[in-house]
Design a protein around this motif. Sequence first.
Motif, PDB file in Angstrom:
ATOM      1  N   MET A 163      80.878 -12.971 -15.089  1.00  0.00           N
ATOM      2  CA  MET A 163      81.016 -14.143 -14.654  1.00  0.00           C
ATOM      3  C   MET A 163      82.450 -14.768 -14.850  1.00  0.00           C
ATOM      4  O   MET A 163      83.348 -14.691 -15.945  1.00  0.00           O
ATOM      5  CB  MET A 163      80.229 -15.479 -15.130  1.00  0.00           C
ATOM      6  N   VAL A 164      83.066 -15.154 -13.898  1.00  0.00           N
ATOM      7  CA  VAL A 164      84.547 -15.614 -14.346  1.00  0.00           C
ATOM      8  C   VAL A 164      84.653 -17.101 -13.331  1.00  0.00           C
ATOM      9  O   VAL A 164      84.061 -17.418 -12.348  1.00  0.00           O
ATOM     10  CB  VAL A 164      85.749 -14.769 -13.335  1.00  0.00           C
ATOM     11  N   VAL A 165      85.010 -17.978 -13.976  1.00  0.00           N
ATOM     12  CA  VAL A 165      85.230 -19.325 -13.706  1.00  0.00           C
ATOM     13  C   VAL A 165      86.888 -19.477 -13.871  1.00  0.00           C
ATOM     14  O   VAL A 165      87.266 -19.261 -14.827  1.00  0.00           O
ATOM     15  CB  VAL A 165      84.608 -20.516 -14.704  1.00  0.00           C
ATOM     16  N   GLY A 166      87.565 -19.874 -12.623  1.00  0.00           N
ATOM     17  CA  GLY A 166      88.883 -20.013 -12.955  1.00  0.00           C
ATOM     18  C   GLY A 166      89.482 -20.772 -11.546  1.00  0.00           C
ATOM     19  O   GLY A 166      88.823 -21.476 -10.841  1.00  0.00           O
ATOM     20  N   ILE A 202      92.707 -14.267  -9.145  1.00  0.00           N
ATOM     21  CA  ILE A 202      92.026 -15.425 -10.041  1.00  0.00           C
ATOM     22  C   ILE A 202      92.482 -15.433 -11.248  1.00  0.00           C
ATOM     23  O   ILE A 202      92.659 -14.514 -12.092  1.00  0.00           O
ATOM     24  CB  ILE A 202      90.549 -15.137 -10.003  1.00  0.00           C
ATOM     25  N   VAL A 203      93.021 -16.786 -11.555  1.00  0.00           N
ATOM     26  CA  VAL A 203      93.327 -16.897 -13.212  1.00  0.00           C
ATOM     27  C   VAL A 203      92.228 -17.671 -13.802  1.00  0.00           C
ATOM     28  O   VAL A 203      91.741 -18.606 -13.459  1.00  0.00           O
ATOM     29  CB  VAL A 203      94.729 -17.899 -13.065  1.00  0.00           C
ATOM     30  N   ALA A 204      91.653 -16.755 -14.618  1.00  0.00           N
ATOM     31  CA  ALA A 204      90.569 -17.300 -15.275  1.00  0.00           C
ATOM     32  C   ALA A 204      90.628 -18.278 -16.464  1.00  0.00           C
ATOM     33  O   ALA A 204      91.625 -17.983 -17.099  1.00  0.00           O
ATOM     34  CB  ALA A 204      89.718 -15.808 -16.029  1.00  0.00           C
ATOM     35  N   ASP A 205      89.786 -19.056 -16.385  1.00  0.00           N
ATOM     36  CA  ASP A 205      89.527 -20.313 -17.337  1.00  0.00           C
ATOM     37  C   ASP A 205      88.459 -19.831 -18.440  1.00  0.00           C
ATOM     38  O   ASP A 205      88.430 -20.153 -19.530  1.00  0.00           O
ATOM     39  CB  ASP A 205      89.326 -21.589 -16.770  1.00  0.00           C
ATOM     40  N   GLU A 206      87.303 -19.292 -17.911  1.00  0.00           N
ATOM     41  CA  GLU A 206      86.283 -18.680 -18.664  1.00  0.00           C
ATOM     42  C   GLU A 206      85.845 -17.179 -18.243  1.00  0.00           C
ATOM     43  O   GLU A 206      85.917 -17.261 -16.948  1.00  0.00           O
ATOM     44  CB  GLU A 206      85.177 -19.608 -18.519  1.00  0.00           C
ATOM     45  N   ILE A 207      85.365 -16.413 -19.084  1.00  0.00           N
ATOM     46  CA  ILE A 207      84.735 -15.217 -18.705  1.00  0.00           C
ATOM     47  C   ILE A 207      83.551 -14.988 -19.643  1.00  0.00           C
ATOM     48  O   ILE A 207      83.863 -15.217 -20.976  1.00  0.00           O
ATOM     49  CB  ILE A 207      85.986 -14.092 -18.705  1.00  0.00           C
TER      50      ILE A 207
END
Length: 161
Positions: free
Chosen positions: A76-79, A99-104
Amino acid sequence: MADNNVNVVGNVTRDPELRYTPSGQAVATFGLAVNRRWQNRQNQEWEEQTSFFDVKCWAQMAENVGESVQRGSRVMVVGRLEQRSWETDNGEKRSKVEIVADEIGPSLRWATASITKNERREGGAGGGGGGDYSSARSGGGGGGASRPAPNEPTDFGEEPF
Protein backbone atom coordinates in the motif's frame (compact mmCIF):
# COMPACT_ATOMS: atom_id res chain seq x y z
CA MET A 1 -4.98 25.22 -2.34
CA ALA A 2 -5.97 21.84 -3.76
CA ASP A 3 -4.92 18.65 -2.06
CA ASN A 4 -2.84 16.15 -3.99
CA ASN A 5 -3.19 12.82 -2.24
CA VAL A 6 -3.11 9.35 -3.69
CA ASN A 7 -3.62 5.93 -2.06
CA VAL A 8 -2.85 2.85 -4.13
CA VAL A 9 -2.49 -0.87 -3.48
CA GLY A 10 -0.60 -2.92 -6.00
CA ASN A 11 2.18 -5.35 -6.81
CA VAL A 12 5.82 -4.27 -7.00
CA THR A 13 7.03 -4.77 -10.60
CA ARG A 14 10.77 -4.35 -10.01
CA ASP A 15 13.04 -4.52 -7.00
CA PRO A 16 13.61 -1.12 -5.39
CA GLU A 17 16.69 0.73 -6.56
CA LEU A 18 18.35 2.48 -3.63
CA ARG A 19 20.63 5.42 -4.43
CA TYR A 20 22.15 8.30 -2.54
CA THR A 21 22.41 11.95 -3.50
CA PRO A 22 25.90 13.52 -3.34
CA SER A 23 25.02 14.84 0.13
CA GLY A 24 24.13 11.34 1.38
CA GLN A 25 20.32 11.53 1.19
CA ALA A 26 18.80 8.09 0.46
CA VAL A 27 16.22 7.78 -2.33
CA ALA A 28 14.54 4.57 -3.51
CA THR A 29 12.44 4.00 -6.61
CA PHE A 30 10.35 1.03 -7.70
CA GLY A 31 7.50 0.19 -10.05
CA LEU A 32 3.95 -0.59 -8.97
CA ALA A 33 1.18 -2.30 -10.95
CA VAL A 34 -2.37 -1.47 -9.83
CA ASN A 35 -5.17 -3.66 -11.18
CA ARG A 36 -8.82 -2.74 -11.57
CA ARG A 37 -11.38 -5.45 -12.26
CA TRP A 38 -15.05 -5.02 -13.13
CA GLN A 39 -17.91 -6.94 -14.70
CA ASN A 40 -19.06 -5.77 -18.12
CA ARG A 41 -22.81 -5.17 -17.76
CA GLN A 42 -23.51 -5.93 -21.44
CA ASN A 43 -21.92 -9.39 -21.68
CA GLN A 44 -21.49 -10.20 -17.95
CA GLU A 45 -17.79 -10.99 -18.49
CA TRP A 46 -15.03 -9.82 -16.19
CA GLU A 47 -12.63 -7.22 -17.56
CA GLU A 48 -9.37 -5.98 -16.12
CA GLN A 49 -7.15 -2.94 -16.56
CA THR A 50 -3.64 -2.50 -15.16
CA SER A 51 -2.01 0.87 -14.49
CA PHE A 52 1.73 1.19 -13.88
CA PHE A 53 3.28 3.80 -11.59
CA ASP A 54 6.81 4.73 -10.55
CA VAL A 55 7.12 5.27 -6.79
CA LYS A 56 9.85 7.34 -5.12
CA CYS A 57 10.62 7.63 -1.42
CA TRP A 58 13.29 9.42 0.56
CA ALA A 59 15.41 9.19 3.72
CA GLN A 60 14.93 6.36 6.23
CA MET A 61 11.85 5.10 4.41
CA ALA A 62 13.96 4.65 1.26
CA GLU A 63 16.45 2.52 3.17
CA ASN A 64 13.63 0.51 4.78
CA VAL A 65 12.04 -0.08 1.37
CA GLY A 66 15.41 -1.18 -0.04
CA GLU A 67 15.66 -3.84 2.69
CA SER A 68 12.02 -4.87 2.88
CA VAL A 69 10.30 -4.65 -0.51
CA GLN A 70 10.96 -6.89 -3.48
CA ARG A 71 9.45 -7.63 -6.87
CA GLY A 72 6.08 -9.33 -6.42
CA SER A 73 5.35 -7.84 -2.98
CA ARG A 74 1.87 -6.41 -2.55
CA VAL A 75 2.11 -3.00 -0.90
CA MET A 76 0.00 0.00 0.00
CA VAL A 77 1.40 3.41 -0.92
CA VAL A 78 0.14 6.73 0.42
CA GLY A 79 1.64 9.84 -1.11
CA ARG A 80 1.24 12.54 -3.71
CA LEU A 81 1.60 12.84 -7.46
CA GLU A 82 4.56 14.84 -8.70
CA GLN A 83 5.55 15.66 -12.27
CA ARG A 84 9.15 16.12 -13.27
CA SER A 85 10.55 17.18 -16.63
CA TRP A 86 13.93 16.86 -18.31
CA GLU A 87 15.58 17.15 -21.69
CA THR A 88 17.27 14.18 -23.38
CA ASP A 89 20.74 14.30 -24.92
CA ASN A 90 18.98 14.71 -28.29
CA GLY A 91 17.13 17.82 -27.07
CA GLU A 92 13.75 16.09 -26.70
CA LYS A 93 11.62 17.27 -23.80
CA ARG A 94 10.28 14.51 -21.56
CA SER A 95 8.16 14.42 -18.44
CA LYS A 96 6.63 11.84 -16.16
CA VAL A 97 4.27 11.73 -13.23
CA GLU A 98 5.36 9.61 -10.28
CA ILE A 99 4.11 8.92 -6.78
CA VAL A 100 6.24 10.44 -4.01
CA ALA A 101 5.44 8.21 -1.05
CA ASP A 102 4.72 9.41 2.47
CA GLU A 103 3.90 5.90 3.74
CA ILE A 104 4.52 2.41 2.37
CA GLY A 105 3.36 -0.78 4.02
CA PRO A 106 2.67 -4.41 3.26
CA SER A 107 -0.81 -5.48 2.27
CA LEU A 108 -1.88 -8.07 4.82
CA ARG A 109 -4.86 -9.31 2.83
CA TRP A 110 -3.04 -12.42 1.56
CA ALA A 111 0.27 -12.29 3.44
CA THR A 112 1.79 -11.81 6.86
CA ALA A 113 4.63 -9.50 7.80
CA SER A 114 7.12 -9.27 10.63
CA ILE A 115 7.69 -5.76 11.96
CA THR A 116 11.10 -4.68 13.25
CA LYS A 117 11.41 -1.24 14.81
CA ASN A 118 14.45 0.75 13.66
CA GLU A 119 16.77 2.47 16.09
CA ARG A 120 15.78 6.09 16.63
CA ARG A 121 17.99 8.53 14.73
CA GLU A 122 18.55 12.12 15.68
CA GLY A 123 18.94 14.38 12.62
CA GLY A 124 21.85 13.78 10.27
CA ALA A 125 21.80 12.28 6.81
CA GLY A 126 18.78 10.13 6.18
CA GLY A 127 16.37 12.65 7.60
CA GLY A 128 15.84 11.29 11.09
CA GLY A 129 12.29 10.43 11.87
CA GLY A 130 12.32 8.37 15.03
CA GLY A 131 9.94 5.51 15.38
CA ASP A 132 10.13 4.30 11.80
CA TYR A 133 9.11 0.72 11.23
CA SER A 134 10.10 -1.71 8.53
CA SER A 135 8.82 -5.10 7.59
CA ALA A 136 11.37 -7.85 7.46
CA ARG A 137 9.56 -9.75 4.72
CA SER A 138 6.91 -8.19 2.58
CA GLY A 139 6.67 -4.44 2.59
CA GLY A 140 8.32 -1.47 4.11
CA GLY A 141 7.45 0.96 6.75
CA GLY A 142 8.30 4.45 7.27
CA GLY A 143 6.40 6.70 9.42
CA GLY A 144 8.09 9.44 11.20
CA ALA A 145 7.61 11.12 14.44
CA SER A 146 8.56 14.74 13.99
CA ARG A 147 9.63 15.55 10.48
CA PRO A 148 8.57 19.00 9.29
CA ALA A 149 7.25 17.70 5.96
CA PRO A 150 6.85 13.95 5.42
CA ASN A 151 9.27 12.32 3.03
CA GLU A 152 10.88 15.49 1.73
CA PRO A 153 14.54 15.63 0.78
CA THR A 154 16.53 17.86 3.08
CA ASP A 155 18.79 19.05 0.25
CA PHE A 156 16.26 20.84 -1.94
CA GLY A 157 16.91 21.14 -5.64
CA GLU A 158 19.26 18.19 -5.72
CA GLU A 159 18.24 15.30 -7.99
CA PRO A 160 19.68 11.87 -7.27
CA PHE A 161 20.15 10.93 -10.93
